[in-house]
Design an enzyme around this catalytic site. Structure first.
Site, PDB file in Angstrom:
ATOM      1  N   VAL A   1       1.815   1.085   7.929  1.00  0.00           N
ATOM      2  CA  VAL A   1       1.119  -0.148   7.536  1.00  0.00           C
ATOM      3  C   VAL A   1       2.025  -1.324   7.933  1.00  0.00           C
ATOM      4  O   VAL A   1       3.239  -1.295   7.695  1.00  0.00           O
ATOM      5  CB  VAL A   1       0.851  -0.167   6.019  1.00  0.00           C
ATOM      6  CG1 VAL A   1       0.130  -1.438   5.611  1.00  0.00           C
ATOM      7  CG2 VAL A   1       0.029   1.058   5.624  1.00  0.00           C
TER       8      VAL A   1
ATOM      9  N   HIS B   1       2.985   2.255   0.637  1.00  0.00           N
ATOM     10  CA  HIS B   1       2.938   3.399  -0.286  1.00  0.00           C
ATOM     11  C   HIS B   1       1.529   3.565  -0.867  1.00  0.00           C
ATOM     12  O   HIS B   1       1.037   4.675  -1.027  1.00  0.00           O
ATOM     13  CB  HIS B   1       3.897   3.194  -1.464  1.00  0.00           C
ATOM     14  CG  HIS B   1       5.344   3.163  -1.086  1.00  0.00           C
ATOM     15  ND1 HIS B   1       6.100   2.025  -1.142  1.00  0.00           N
ATOM     16  CD2 HIS B   1       6.179   4.139  -0.682  1.00  0.00           C
ATOM     17  CE1 HIS B   1       7.334   2.292  -0.775  1.00  0.00           C
ATOM     18  NE2 HIS B   1       7.421   3.565  -0.492  1.00  0.00           N
TER      19      HIS B   1
END
Ligand code: PAF
Length: 276
Positions: free
Chosen positions: A172, A33
């Site tokens: 990620v 995030h």
């Protein structure tokens, strides 16, 4: 950084701001995030992150009630990076009356994640449109880890002529390849050690598709069997075309391999783009 809970306060705060870039989240923030926020920050005068666990996108037997709510911790993390506003409405603020008007992303909402989670993308598209109307961003950033969600939202923005640029950020990963996700914390230690296999299997599918020795159906079936052998319950491992996530035709070159599987209780998702 301002933490704002109501639409009225948000509108007041954003009044003089020339443009803002928006990162919608359900909180319980991790490094993935934070990268979305870092991607957003240089693109506008103000970076807004929303934190709202959206009941509308959860099925009746899904984890809405136990979805981790960690607002104070999330704000601490956002404070340490370039975030200007956290918009954290409660349910009454977001849905003051039953949400009878919704966005129905037809077609794509019936396949893959949509087939496993009926109504999920209707819930996602509806809350994102509503948040767009509240935040009025000129751009919004989403992570490619939720690949089908990205396509749903890009299509919504295009077909409804929303004045919002949809920016997609790369997934990620942890060092061992596992895609970061709030749901990873549901994994036991043994499951966490096993979890990177999903990404490895997607890489094997990619390599097999590139070599072209077997049919894609065989490659997909072998990938599912490989996961099952290690205790997973796969929903799908499939090669699709990127444009609409339908099965590719011979001429399609821009592909994506999508996988979703349960490891114990947690259900993990991942994907890998592939250009032939
Ligand atoms: O990806 C998410 O976290 C959610 O689906 C979103 C986009 C914030 C909508 O609730």
């Amino acid at each position: 950084m301002e933490v704002i809970h109501t639409v009225a306060e948000l509108r007041k705060y954003l009044q003089g701001v020339p443009n803002n870039v928006f990162v919608p989240t359900m909180g319980n923030l991790h490094e993935g995030h934070l990268r979305l926020v870092e991607e957003a920050a240089p693109r506008g005068a103000c970076t807004v992150v929303s934190i709202f666990v959206n009941r509308l996108q959860f099925g009746p037997r899904e984890d809405f009630d136990r979805y981790p709510r960690t607002l104070a911790d999330d704000c601490r993390k956002l404070e340490s990076i370039d975030c200007d506003v956290v918009f954290a409405p409660d349910e009454q603020e977001l849905y003051p009356e039953p949400q009878t008007y919704t966005v129905q992303p037809s077609g794509i909402e019936d396949i893959l994640e949509g087939a496993v989670r009926p109504g999920h993308f209707r819930g996602v598209a509806t809350v994102v449109l509503k948040l767009f109307n509240m935040v009025q961003p000129h751009a919004a950033v989403f992570g490619k880890k939720d690949y089908q969600q990205c396509l749903v939202l890009q299509t919504m923005a295009r077909q409804l002529a929303l004045p919002v640029e949809i920016i997609l950020a790369e997934t990620v990963r942890a060092e061992d390849g596992l895609a970061l996700s709030s749901r990873n914390q549901y994994l036991s230690a043994a499951e966490r050690a096993e979890a990177p296999r999903l990404y490895r299997v997607l890489q094997e599918v990619r390599d097999a598709v590139r070599t072209g020795t077997h049919s894609w159906a065989t490659i997909e079936a072998e990938a599912m069997t490989e996961l099952e052998r290690h205790g997973w319950r796969p929903d799908y491992i499939t090669v699709r075309r990127r444009a609409d996530l339908l099965p590719p035709k011979d001429e399609d070159r821009e592909l994506v391999i999508l996988g979703a599987a349960r490891l114990g209780t947690p259900r993990l998702l991942d994907n890998l783009e592939l250009t032939l």
